[in-house]
Scaffold this active site. Structure first.
Site, mmCIF file in Angstrom:
data_model
loop_
_atom_site.group_PDB
_atom_site.id
_atom_site.type_symbol
_atom_site.label_atom_id
_atom_site.label_comp_id
_atom_site.label_asym_id
_atom_site.label_seq_id
_atom_site.Cartn_x
_atom_site.Cartn_y
_atom_site.Cartn_z
ATOM 1 N N SER A 15 -0.732 -15.731 -11.954
ATOM 2 C CA SER A 15 -1.622 -15.656 -10.790
ATOM 3 C C SER A 15 -2.672 -14.559 -10.965
ATOM 4 C CB SER A 15 -0.826 -15.445 -9.503
ATOM 5 O OG SER A 15 -0.230 -14.173 -9.470
ATOM 6 N N ASN A 109 -2.792 -2.343 -17.458
ATOM 7 C CA ASN A 109 -1.631 -3.006 -16.868
ATOM 8 C C ASN A 109 -1.718 -2.936 -15.351
ATOM 9 O OD1 ASN A 109 1.043 -4.221 -16.879
ATOM 10 N ND2 ASN A 109 1.834 -2.231 -16.232
ATOM 11 N N HIS A 111 0.836 -2.872 -12.025
ATOM 12 C CA HIS A 111 2.244 -2.655 -11.657
ATOM 13 C C HIS A 111 2.382 -2.780 -10.145
ATOM 14 C CE1 HIS A 111 6.330 -1.224 -11.932
ATOM 15 N NE2 HIS A 111 6.077 -0.380 -10.940
ATOM 16 N N GLN A 175 -3.266 -7.819 -3.049
ATOM 17 C CA GLN A 175 -4.026 -6.637 -3.457
ATOM 18 C C GLN A 175 -4.155 -6.558 -4.983
ATOM 19 O OE1 GLN A 175 -5.681 -4.733 -1.271
ATOM 20 N NE2 GLN A 175 -4.902 -6.269 0.176
#
Length: 210
Positions: A15, A109, A111, A175
């Site tokens: 996604s 990345n 997280h 978000q």
């Protein structure tokens, strides 16, 4: 000036990959997605990429006896496609220093927690168990530690009474889809400056220069 070439590593649905593809297609991220790699043959992220005509390659973790061999296979694909920025979009493997050094300062990345709180693979579970009132997501540079690199951007979401891992994850994911493409855009535009742990976002002055 040559465009950045993104190599996106995924493990699941993709996604976040979809949000990055959309941002590239809109012209928000002035870069090219050179390749998408998944560590599972059935990762839907590969199908998302193929539907858009993006090279998509499975590099299956369990096919390799050693992590070093797996990472060498990843690096071979990335380098063969001229990748200049590696993007970990739901990639559920910890990368060794060997891989990180090959792309020092060029790995991003996302997280699903407000680092440095709740690193690791179970961020939502850990946040709920701790009883925090606010969670969120973090985009950061990748270093040799686990979710420990310099932070580029964060977004917060409230933790609601009765939240489950699934309901919290869904709000955080909204978000993620906003700040991950935004962070990649900043990198591609050369607007990130790292000083130790601190990442400064440079503003564009009138006329387009930094």
């Amino acid at each position: 000036m040559c465009k950045e070439r993104l190599g996106i590593l995924c493990s699941g649905r993709g996604s976040n990959l979809a949000s990055i593809i959309e941002a590239v297609e809109r012209g928000d991220i002035p870069a090219e997605i050179a390749i998408v790699i998944a560590d599972k043959a059935d990762a839907y992220a590969l199908e998302r990429a193929r539907e858009k005509g993006i090279p998509a390659v499975p590099v299956i973790y369990r096919d390799y006896a050693e992590r070093a061999d797996f990472e060498r296979a990843l690096l071979k694909e990335l380098q063969a496609h001229g990748v200049t920025l590696v993007v970990l979009a739901g990639f559920m493997r910890i990368l060794s220093p060997i891989f990180v050094h090959a792309y020092t300062g060029r790995i991003l990345n996302i997280h699903p927690a407000l680092l440095p709180s709740f690193p690791g693979a179970h961020a939502h579970r850990d946040a709920l168990a701790y009883g925090v009132k606010v969670s969120g997501c973090t985009v950061h540079f990748v270093d040799e530690g686990m979710d420990s690199g310099p932070i580029i951007m964060q977004a917060a979401v409230p933790v609601l009474e009765g939240d489950t891992e699934e309901t919290l994850a869904a709000r955080v994911l909204e978000q993620e889809h906003r700040i991950f493409p935004a962070s990649i855009k900043l990198y591609v535009e050369g607007r990130l400056r790292t000083d130790g742990r601190k990442v400064q976002i440079l503003h564009v002055a009138e006329g387009g220069s930094l």
